[in-house]
Each structure stands twice: as structure tokens, then as C-alpha cells.
Design an enzyme around this catalytic site. Structure first.
Site, PDB file in Angstrom:
ATOM      1  N   ASN A  83      -7.352 -24.033  -9.920  1.00 26.07           N
ATOM      2  CA  ASN A  83      -8.978 -23.142 -10.985  1.00 26.07           C
ATOM      3  C   ASN A  83      -8.498 -22.273 -11.648  1.00 26.07           C
ATOM      4  O   ASN A  83      -7.132 -21.200 -11.590  1.00 26.07           O
ATOM      5  CB  ASN A  83      -9.878 -23.328 -10.022  1.00 26.07           C
ATOM      6  CG  ASN A  83     -11.435 -23.680 -11.015  1.00 26.07           C
ATOM      7  OD1 ASN A  83     -11.909 -23.674 -11.585  1.00 26.07           O
ATOM      8  ND2 ASN A  83     -11.699 -24.395  -9.836  1.00 26.07           N
ATOM      9  N   ASP A  91       7.885 -12.883  -8.557  1.00 25.09           N
ATOM     10  CA  ASP A  91       8.953 -11.768  -8.496  1.00 25.09           C
ATOM     11  C   ASP A  91      10.540 -12.728  -8.159  1.00 25.09           C
ATOM     12  O   ASP A  91      11.588 -12.228  -8.480  1.00 25.09           O
ATOM     13  CB  ASP A  91       9.029 -10.942  -8.926  1.00 25.09           C
ATOM     14  CG  ASP A  91       7.978  -9.776  -9.960  1.00 25.09           C
ATOM     15  OD1 ASP A  91       8.170  -9.484 -10.742  1.00 25.09           O
ATOM     16  OD2 ASP A  91       6.323 -10.059  -9.774  1.00 25.09           O
ATOM     17  N   HIS A 113       5.685  -3.760  -2.163  1.00 26.75           N
ATOM     18  CA  HIS A 113       6.757  -2.456  -2.764  1.00 26.75           C
ATOM     19  C   HIS A 113       7.219  -1.708  -1.409  1.00 26.75           C
ATOM     20  O   HIS A 113       6.428  -1.746  -0.188  1.00 26.75           O
ATOM     21  CB  HIS A 113       5.932  -1.509  -3.799  1.00 26.75           C
ATOM     22  CG  HIS A 113       5.512  -2.572  -5.440  1.00 26.75           C
ATOM     23  ND1 HIS A 113       6.118  -1.970  -6.243  1.00 26.75           N
ATOM     24  CD2 HIS A 113       4.377  -2.799  -5.834  1.00 26.75           C
ATOM     25  CE1 HIS A 113       5.769  -2.319  -7.260  1.00 26.75           C
ATOM     26  NE2 HIS A 113       4.920  -3.279  -6.930  1.00 26.75           N
ATOM     27  N   ALA A 158     -12.110 -19.383   2.205  1.00 22.79           N
ATOM     28  CA  ALA A 158     -12.436 -18.384   0.956  1.00 22.79           C
ATOM     29  C   ALA A 158     -12.109 -16.982   0.900  1.00 22.79           C
ATOM     30  O   ALA A 158     -12.213 -16.752   2.669  1.00 22.79           O
ATOM     31  CB  ALA A 158     -13.817 -18.975   0.562  1.00 22.79           C
TER      32      ALA A 158
END
Length: 203
Positions: A83, A91, A113, A158
Site C-alpha cells: 500500500n 542498501d 549506523h 500495525a
């Protein structure tokens, strides 16, 4: 080890490398073109999806807008549906299996990171692949983090933040996402709360 090999290995690398930036910019141009299509331009959208992603199976559909760091590291099986506002921080490899359903505003991130501030100042990054197996449903606003595998048939609630692997055939939710129950006998009879599957299918 080349910087491309470092991207695939889980090792640290500098994400501001000029060659990588140029490659990524070219990939981003295709995503921009996809998001600029009109709702009726179905064939054009399908053609662009085939150019954006490493693999696109049969019957796939992604509602614009789409965001992808690369696109070329993402593999879609057959009949994948996503959706609005899918964000792929791909990456490294992101693999999405057959019949996966992805709700709106979902983020799948294979990149991260370091915690150390000095390494972040040097733009250091690491990547670990994400795998979503067949027939998974990911609810709206969920976030899938690097290195995670979600087992087949499972449901992610959700707003969940998935930091660890989720096994097959379970319902999992929360921050961080945890298994709350297996998919069981009651799910064969009820599709939502006290709504029976049989009643829901009646005309």
C-alpha cells in the site's frame, strides 16, 4: 574488499562514497518517475517496477508513493502487494516472498549506523539483509529493522517495530515486536473479532 562487498558483508563502510552516491542517484530517478505516473498508467508502472527492482514476480503491485534507497537490492516474489508510502532502505538485499501483503506507511530497513558518535560523524553505515517469507501480512506503520527474517504466514501488527526474527505461523506485535499467539483453529472460523469467515463470504 571493495565498497560494494562491504555493503553486502555487514562491515562498516562510508555511505557518502562518490561512486555509490552516483549509482544511488540513478536508481532514485526511476523511483521518481514511478511516483509521477498517473493512476491509469498501469503498463508504465509495471515497466518501471521491472527496472527499479532486482526481481519482480507476477501480479505485483505497489501503490505510489514509493521510497527506495536503491530498489536494485530488493527482490519481489509473485503477487506482492504494498500500500501507500512503502519505504525500502535497501542498501543490501531485501527479499519479499510470494503473496506478501504490506500495509500503508511501512518501513523495511536493511541499513543502520553505529552507536559510537565518532563513527557516525564519519558517515559509517552497516547493512544486514531482511527476508520476509511467503504469505506474510505486515500491518500499517510497521518498521522492520536490519537482519530480520519474518517466517511464512505470520502477521505483524500495525505500528510494530520488528527488531528480531519472527517465526512462521504466528501473530506478533508491539514495540519491540513479540509473538503474542500462534495462528490457530479459531482463525479458521473467525476473520476479525467475532466475525465468522462463513458469514463474511456470504452474498
Amino acid at each position: 574488499m571493495t565498497i560494494e562487498e562491504r555493503m553486502e558483508s555487514g562491515k562498516l563502510y562510508n555511505a557518502t562514497d562518490e561512486r555509490l552516491q552516483a549509482q544511488q542517484k540513478a536508481a532514485n530517478e526511476l523511483v521518481y518517475d514511478y511516483n509521477a505516473t498517473r493512476p491509469g498508467e498501469t503498463e508504465k508502472r509495471l515497466e518501471l517496477l521491472g527496472r527499479i527492482f532486482a526481481e519482480v514476480g507476477e501480479g505485483c503491485w505497489i501503490e505510489p508513493p514509493l521510497r527506495a534507497n536503491w530498489g536494485t537490492h530488493t527482490h519481489l516474489g509473485n503477487h506482492v502487494y504494498a500500500n501507500f508510502n512503502l519505504t525500502l532502505v535497501d542498501d543490501t538485499q531485501v527479499t519479499i516472498g510470494d503473496y506478501v501483503m504490506i500495509g500503508p506507511n511501512v518501513t523495511i530497513s536493511a541499513a543502520g549506523h553505529p552507536i559510537r558518535p565518532d563513527l557516525r560523524r564519519e558517515a559509517m553505515q552497516f547493512n544486514f539483509p531482511v527476508r520476509i517469507e511467503e504469505n506474510v501480512w505486515i500491518g500499517a506503520g510497521a518498521i522492520i529493522l536490519p537482519g530480520v527474517t519474518i517466517g511464512k504466514n505470520s502477521v505483524i501488527g500495525a505500528g510494530s517495530v520488528v527488531t528480531r526474527d519472527i517465526p512462521e505461523n504466528v501473530v506478533a506485535m508491539g514495540v519491540p515486536c513479540r509473538v503474542v499467539r500462534p495462528i490457530g483453529e479459531r482463525d479458521k472460523e473467525y476473520y476479525f473479532r467475532d466475525c465468522r469467515v462463513q458469514d463474511g463470504l456470504e452474498e
